[in-house]
Scaffold this active site. Structure first.
Site, PDB file in Angstrom:
ATOM      1  N   HIS A  46      -0.910  -0.484   3.660  1.00 22.73           N
ATOM      2  CA  HIS A  46      -3.223  -1.365   4.363  1.00 22.73           C
ATOM      3  C   HIS A  46      -4.240  -0.073   4.027  1.00 22.73           C
ATOM      4  O   HIS A  46      -4.965  -1.314   4.843  1.00 22.73           O
ATOM      5  CB  HIS A  46      -2.451  -2.341   5.402  1.00 22.73           C
TER       6      HIS A  46
ATOM      7  N   ASP B 194       2.440  -0.260   6.919  1.00 21.41           N
ATOM      8  CA  ASP B 194       1.488  -0.834   7.644  1.00 21.41           C
ATOM      9  C   ASP B 194       0.241  -0.111   7.114  1.00 21.41           C
ATOM     10  O   ASP B 194      -0.153   0.786   5.834  1.00 21.41           O
ATOM     11  CB  ASP B 194       1.338  -1.313   9.223  1.00 21.41           C
TER      12      ASP B 194
END
Ligand SMILES: *[C@@H]1O[C@H](CO)[C@@H](O)[C@H](O)[C@H]1NC(C)=O
Ligand SMILES: *[C@@H]1O[C@H](CO)[C@@H](O)[C@H](O)[C@H]1NC(C)=O
Ligand SMILES: *[C@@H]1O[C@H](CO)[C@@H](O)[C@H](O)[C@H]1NC(C)=O
Ligand SMILES: *[C@@H]1O[C@H](CO)[C@@H](O)[C@H](O)[C@H]1NC(C)=O
Ligand SMILES: *[C@@H]1O[C@H](CO)[C@@H](O)[C@H](O)[C@H]1NC(C)=O
Length: 393
Positions: A240, A217
């Site tokens: 991310h 993430d």
């Protein structure tokens, strides 16, 4: 990890450092070796009690004491290591900690939680191994434990440790002040759910430097109430990217003010630099933000402001109440993995203002033509090179 030669020499260095630090602490404070409290580094013994006892005793002195975890594999936790301590305290992790994989331990919000401590140092070259693979399939049905939580911790430092395969976030920094995190290594697979590298909220005067973060993430996510945050020399990927948000999920969130991200590289990440708010009416502001000297290597969304975040069920789409102003994107270069290299989707009720774009050069070499940009409700000015062409008004 050990396949990385830089990391291997770092381990050797950290061992030499260990000898000198041990000598130094002996001169000033005491060493509380968890083994002396009954811990066993055999990967099987439950060491939670031994760690609690070592911590408790180290915490009772005004001298700079050390909780020492020697080489070995120590099964521990979930555990809360709480202050206030009478003096500075060093959690010296030379060996590896492994998290439990049983179901009961996976429904608690932390694996290792440090709280109410002033002058904490976490270092030692060792690894926090969250054993995430056992729990990732259960990510949707319950809140999994965060590997290392710091709550109400001040004037502290984390360096030269690795966090591997957290079940949820790797590090969560909440209600902390004056923390330096540097030379850490965060590792989890690119498809592991919710494994943010470092998440900050309600904290100020935080520096995150010289670290390598590859996870499933956000490499770093900066939540509500973050103020005076400096991030520099981070290598991010997979992951991310570096993100401010998500913001505006609940009413009365604190503002985000003064975030400076510089000299970072993003490799094969979903985003480069991002500001993300829910499409909900709750008001707050994000201001005085700079993203500077960012290197991109095949990044899907290199520059993105998304104020329309509204995944199904948890939200009814509307205009975001979060005001974004005084944000500078400067010297951002490299390659995009999708054509839409710059997306500035701001709120219809609270347009973005004073956005500055300076020296942007992002190439896209896939199908569909050159890199492009897309703006809505985004106002500001641009200077120097603009590739893709700016869409600011
Ligand atoms: C380890 O012991 C503690 C109590 O000291 C307990 O709360 C915890 O559940 C135990 N963990 C495992 C994996 O058995
Ligand atoms: C995940 O869920 C499965 C099925 O509900 C359960 O058997 C397993 O113990 C859970 N694992 C963890 C780590 O909670
Ligand atoms: C962040 O950097 C700015 C500019 O260099 C500096 O003024 C500020 O004190 C720094 N903040 C922290 C927490 O290091
Ligand atoms: C920028 O970051 C890289 C690591 O990604 C580091 O080697 C370099 O020294 C940093 N440069 C500056 C000026 O901090
Ligand atoms: C940005 O807005 C455009 C036009 O409204 C839309 O097509 C696009 O999907 C939006 N992008 C994101 C990331 O929300």
């Amino acid at each position: 990890m050990s396949s990385n030669p830089g990391f291997r020499s770092f381990l050797l260095l950290s061992f030499l450092l260990l000898l000198s630090i041990v000598a130094e602490v002996q001169a000033r404070g005491k060493i509380f070796n968890v083994v002396a409290y009954g811990a066993r580094g055999d990967g099987r013994t439950n060491n939670t009690k031994a760690f609690c006892n070592a911590w408790y005793h180290a915490c009772q002195s005004t001298k700079p004491n050390m909780v020492f975890i020697p080489f070995g594999i120590f099964l521990v936790g979930p555990i809360v290591l709480s202050g206030p301590c009478k003096g500075p305290i060093n959690f010296f992790l030379h060996g590896d900690l492994v998290a439990p994989t049983d179901q009961a331990s996976s429904s608690i919000d932390h694996w290792i939680s440090f709280q109410y401590i002033d002058r904490l140092t976490i270092n030692g070259g060792g690894t926090f191994d969250g054993q995430g693979a056992s729990a990732w399939p259960n990510n949707t049905c319950r809140t999994l434990p965060i590997s290392v939580r710091l709550d109400f911790v001040t004037n502290s430092e984390i360096h030269h440790v690795t966090s591997l395969n957290s079940k949820n976030f790797h590090f969560n920094i909440y209600a902390c002040k004056n923390i330096i995190i540097h030379n850490i290594h965060i590792v989890a697979p690119g498809d592991s759910p919710n494994t943010d590298g470092i998440h900050l909220a309600e904290s100020n005067d935080i520096q995150i430097l010289n670290s390598v973060i590859g996870t499933g993430d956000d490499c770093i996510s900066i939540g509500p109430g973050s103020k005076n945050i400096n991030v520099s020399s981070i290598q991010c990927g997979p992951g991310h990217g570096i993100s401010i948000g998500s913001l505006g999920f609940t009413p009365n969130e604190d503002n985000v003010y003064g975030v400076h991200v510089t000299n970072c590289s993003m490799t094969n990440t979903m985003n480069g630099v991002r500001i993300k708010t829910w499409a909900k009416p709750y008001r707050s502001t994000v201001s005085h933000i700079t993203f500077d000297h960012i290197n991109l290597n095949s990044v899907a969304n290199p520059i993105i402001i998304d104020q329309q975040y509204c995944p199904s069920k948890r939200c009814k789409p509307g205009a975001s109440g979060v005001k974004i102003t005084k944000v500078k994107f400067s010297n951002i270069q490299g390659t995009a993995a999708t054509q839409m290299a710059v997306t500035l989707n701001c709120s219809a009720s609270n347009p973005c203002q004073k956005i500055e774009m300076r020296d942007i050069n992002i190439g896209y070499y896939g199908v569909g033509g050159a890199a492009s940009s897309c703006c809505s409700n985004a106002y500001g000015a641009c200077y120097g090179q603009q590739h893709p062409p700016s869409c600011l008004r």
